[in-house]
Design a protein around this motif. Structure first.
Motif, PDB file in Angstrom:
ATOM      1  N   HIS A  78     -26.568 -34.270  31.647  1.00 42.29           N
ATOM      2  CA  HIS A  78     -27.484 -33.496  30.804  1.00 42.29           C
ATOM      3  C   HIS A  78     -26.731 -32.289  30.264  1.00 42.29           C
ATOM      4  N   TRP A  79     -26.859 -32.070  28.974  1.00 40.14           N
ATOM      5  CA  TRP A  79     -26.187 -30.980  28.258  1.00 40.14           C
ATOM      6  C   TRP A  79     -27.240 -29.975  27.827  1.00 40.14           C
ATOM      7  N   HIS A  80     -27.000 -28.695  28.108  1.00 41.15           N
ATOM      8  CA  HIS A  80     -27.897 -27.644  27.627  1.00 41.15           C
ATOM      9  C   HIS A  80     -27.019 -26.526  27.083  1.00 41.15           C
ATOM     10  N   LEU A  81     -27.179 -26.226  25.803  1.00 37.33           N
ATOM     11  CA  LEU A  81     -26.382 -25.207  25.121  1.00 37.33           C
ATOM     12  C   LEU A  81     -27.303 -24.187  24.480  1.00 37.33           C
ATOM     13  N   GLN A  82     -27.008 -22.909  24.747  1.00 35.78           N
ATOM     14  CA  GLN A  82     -27.694 -21.809  24.068  1.00 35.78           C
ATOM     15  C   GLN A  82     -26.620 -20.932  23.448  1.00 35.78           C
ATOM     16  N   THR A  83     -26.791 -20.609  22.174  1.00 34.56           N
ATOM     17  CA  THR A  83     -25.866 -19.705  21.501  1.00 34.56           C
ATOM     18  C   THR A  83     -26.660 -18.660  20.732  1.00 34.56           C
ATOM     19  N   ASP A  84     -26.007 -17.545  20.485  1.00 35.49           N
ATOM     20  CA  ASP A  84     -26.622 -16.492  19.684  1.00 35.49           C
ATOM     21  C   ASP A  84     -25.507 -15.723  18.987  1.00 35.49           C
ATOM     22  N   GLY A  85     -25.640 -15.551  17.700  1.00 34.90           N
ATOM     23  CA  GLY A  85     -24.652 -14.812  16.927  1.00 34.90           C
ATOM     24  C   GLY A  85     -24.921 -14.956  15.444  1.00 34.90           C
ATOM     25  N   TRP A  88     -21.041 -15.296   8.774  1.00 33.47           N
ATOM     26  CA  TRP A  88     -21.164 -14.890   7.384  1.00 33.47           C
ATOM     27  C   TRP A  88     -20.616 -15.968   6.466  1.00 33.47           C
ATOM     28  N   GLN A  89     -21.493 -16.460   5.594  1.00 37.84           N
ATOM     29  CA  GLN A  89     -21.134 -17.460   4.602  1.00 37.84           C
ATOM     30  C   GLN A  89     -21.345 -16.875   3.210  1.00 37.84           C
ATOM     31  N   THR A  90     -21.042 -17.649   2.181  1.00 38.21           N
ATOM     32  CA  THR A  90     -21.232 -17.209   0.804  1.00 38.21           C
ATOM     33  C   THR A  90     -22.585 -17.698   0.307  1.00 38.21           C
ATOM     34  N   CYS A  91     -23.412 -16.759  -0.162  1.00 33.54           N
ATOM     35  CA  CYS A  91     -24.715 -17.112  -0.725  1.00 33.54           C
ATOM     36  C   CYS A  91     -24.489 -17.980  -1.956  1.00 33.54           C
ATOM     37  N   GLN A  92     -25.202 -19.093  -2.045  1.00 31.33           N
ATOM     38  CA  GLN A  92     -25.019 -20.014  -3.153  1.00 31.33           C
ATOM     39  C   GLN A  92     -25.771 -19.592  -4.408  1.00 31.33           C
ATOM     40  N   ARG A  93     -26.483 -18.467  -4.335  1.00 30.13           N
ATOM     41  CA  ARG A  93     -27.154 -17.933  -5.528  1.00 30.13           C
ATOM     42  C   ARG A  93     -26.364 -16.785  -6.131  1.00 30.13           C
ATOM     43  N   CYS A  94     -26.070 -15.762  -5.319  1.00 30.62           N
ATOM     44  CA  CYS A  94     -25.438 -14.552  -5.852  1.00 30.62           C
ATOM     45  C   CYS A  94     -23.952 -14.467  -5.537  1.00 30.62           C
ATOM     46  N   LEU A  95     -23.439 -15.380  -4.712  1.00 32.11           N
ATOM     47  CA  LEU A  95     -22.022 -15.447  -4.334  1.00 32.11           C
ATOM     48  C   LEU A  95     -21.553 -14.254  -3.515  1.00 32.11           C
ATOM     49  N   GLU A  96     -22.482 -13.562  -2.885  1.00 34.11           N
ATOM     50  CA  GLU A  96     -22.171 -12.458  -1.968  1.00 34.11           C
ATOM     51  C   GLU A  96     -22.307 -12.964  -0.533  1.00 34.11           C
ATOM     52  N   PRO A  97     -21.714 -12.250   0.447  1.00 35.29           N
ATOM     53  CA  PRO A  97     -21.851 -12.687   1.848  1.00 35.29           C
ATOM     54  C   PRO A  97     -23.304 -12.665   2.314  1.00 35.29           C
ATOM     55  N   VAL A  98     -23.671 -13.665   3.102  1.00 44.87           N
ATOM     56  CA  VAL A  98     -25.002 -13.745   3.693  1.00 44.87           C
ATOM     57  C   VAL A  98     -24.834 -14.140   5.158  1.00 44.87           C
ATOM     58  N   ALA A  99     -25.582 -13.485   6.046  1.00 46.10           N
ATOM     59  CA  ALA A  99     -25.510 -13.783   7.481  1.00 46.10           C
ATOM     60  C   ALA A  99     -26.355 -15.007   7.791  1.00 46.10           C
ATOM     61  N   THR A 100     -25.745 -15.959   8.478  1.00 42.25           N
ATOM     62  CA  THR A 100     -26.431 -17.152   8.947  1.00 42.25           C
ATOM     63  C   THR A 100     -26.608 -17.022  10.451  1.00 42.25           C
ATOM     64  N   ASP A 101     -27.821 -17.199  10.924  1.00 43.59           N
ATOM     65  CA  ASP A 101     -28.115 -17.078  12.351  1.00 43.59           C
ATOM     66  C   ASP A 101     -27.565 -18.290  13.093  1.00 43.59           C
ATOM     67  N   LEU A 102     -26.806 -18.042  14.155  1.00 47.60           N
ATOM     68  CA  LEU A 102     -26.261 -19.129  14.973  1.00 47.60           C
ATOM     69  C   LEU A 102     -27.009 -19.220  16.296  1.00 47.60           C
ATOM     70  N   TYR A 103     -28.327 -19.104  16.249  1.00 49.06           N
ATOM     71  CA  TYR A 103     -29.130 -19.268  17.458  1.00 49.06           C
ATOM     72  C   TYR A 103     -29.395 -20.748  17.660  1.00 49.06           C
ATOM     73  N   ILE A 104     -28.937 -21.266  18.793  1.00 50.86           N
ATOM     74  CA  ILE A 104     -29.141 -22.676  19.129  1.00 50.86           C
ATOM     75  C   ILE A 104     -29.673 -22.764  20.547  1.00 50.86           C
ATOM     76  N   ASP A 105     -30.587 -23.659  20.765  1.00 51.57           N
ATOM     77  CA  ASP A 105     -31.058 -23.989  22.108  1.00 51.57           C
ATOM     78  C   ASP A 105     -31.224 -25.505  22.113  1.00 51.57           C
ATOM     79  N   SER A 106     -30.136 -26.215  22.462  1.00 51.37           N
ATOM     80  CA  SER A 106     -30.169 -27.677  22.381  1.00 51.37           C
ATOM     81  C   SER A 106     -30.030 -28.301  23.757  1.00 51.37           C
ATOM     82  N   GLU A 107     -30.740 -29.387  23.932  1.00 55.73           N
ATOM     83  CA  GLU A 107     -30.668 -30.164  25.171  1.00 55.73           C
ATOM     84  C   GLU A 107     -30.637 -31.629  24.802  1.00 55.73           C
ATOM     85  N   PHE A 108     -29.753 -32.376  25.443  1.00 58.00           N
ATOM     86  CA  PHE A 108     -29.741 -33.819  25.273  1.00 58.00           C
ATOM     87  C   PHE A 108     -29.060 -34.472  26.456  1.00 58.00           C
TER      88      PHE A 108
END
Length: 194
Positions: A78-85, A88-108
């Motif tokens: 059983h795998w259980h992963l939690q991440t938080d962070g 920063w990627q490029t916004c596909q509308r304005c081409l400026e940096p945008v923060a993407t949430d890396l919150y994951i809580d996965s189990e399989f």
């Protein structure tokens, strides 16, 4: 319960213990109560596929908080992963940096074969080990990176921003009257009813 890493027992309370590169599943084969636990921070630059998607105008220097548990109960991993962070990627509308949430809580469940699905509660997510292991080793960074990539938006964008559009020259005016695409259908209808 035995706690095993790829080489030595793991003490999750000790500071600065690095994430193991892999879990050697061969060592877990005959022990049904085995687990690997790790909690700490990982630099986003350790994930090459993710790092390639970063905005080049942002340093992305904040570490990712990770809490990982892999445990064998019976014959099933059983795998259980939690991440938080933030990433920063490029916004596909304005081409400026945008923060993407890396919150994951996965189990399989990590299964050796599909026949083991019957041993799990209904609705449990599963991955077959032969698709993700190499030499009976479960490589941890690529597994974590896969989970992060699956969770990223296909087209990152700010919630509220204007699209970056540069107009070159003037747009020509269209003065032609456009033909009604249904006009032909109307004439056919008249022919069919007579």
């Amino acid at each position: 319960m035995t706690t095993l890493s790829s080489q030595t027992p793991l003490d999750t309370t000790a500071p600065n213990i690095a994430l193991s590169k892999y879990v050697d599943l061969g060592k877990w084969e005959h022990n049904n109560e085995t687990e690997y636990r790790w909690q700490g921070q990982l630099a986003l630059s350790q994930f090459p596929r993710l790092w390639a998607l970063r905005d080049p105008n942002h340093d992305n220097d904040q570490p990712l908080q990770v809490n990982l548990t892999i445990e064998k109960r019976g014959n099933i991993l059983h795998w259980h992963l939690q991440t938080d962070g933030d990433f920063w990627q490029t916004c596909q509308r304005c081409l400026e940096p945008v923060a993407t949430d890396l919150y994951i809580d996965s189990e399989f469940a990590l299964l050796e074969n599909e026949s083991q699905v019957a041993l799990l509660p209904e609705g449990t997510e599963v991955i077959l080990l032969d698709e993700i292991t190499e030499d009976n080793k479960l490589w941890l960074l690529p597994m974590i990176e896969d989970e992060l990539l699956v969770d990223l938006p296909l087209a990152p964008k700010h919630d509220d921003c204007e699209m970056a559009v540069t107009q070159v020259g003037e747009l020509p005016e269209v003065e032609q009257e456009q033909e009604n695409p249904f006009a032909m259908l109307a004439s056919l209808k008249g022919k069919l009813s007579s």
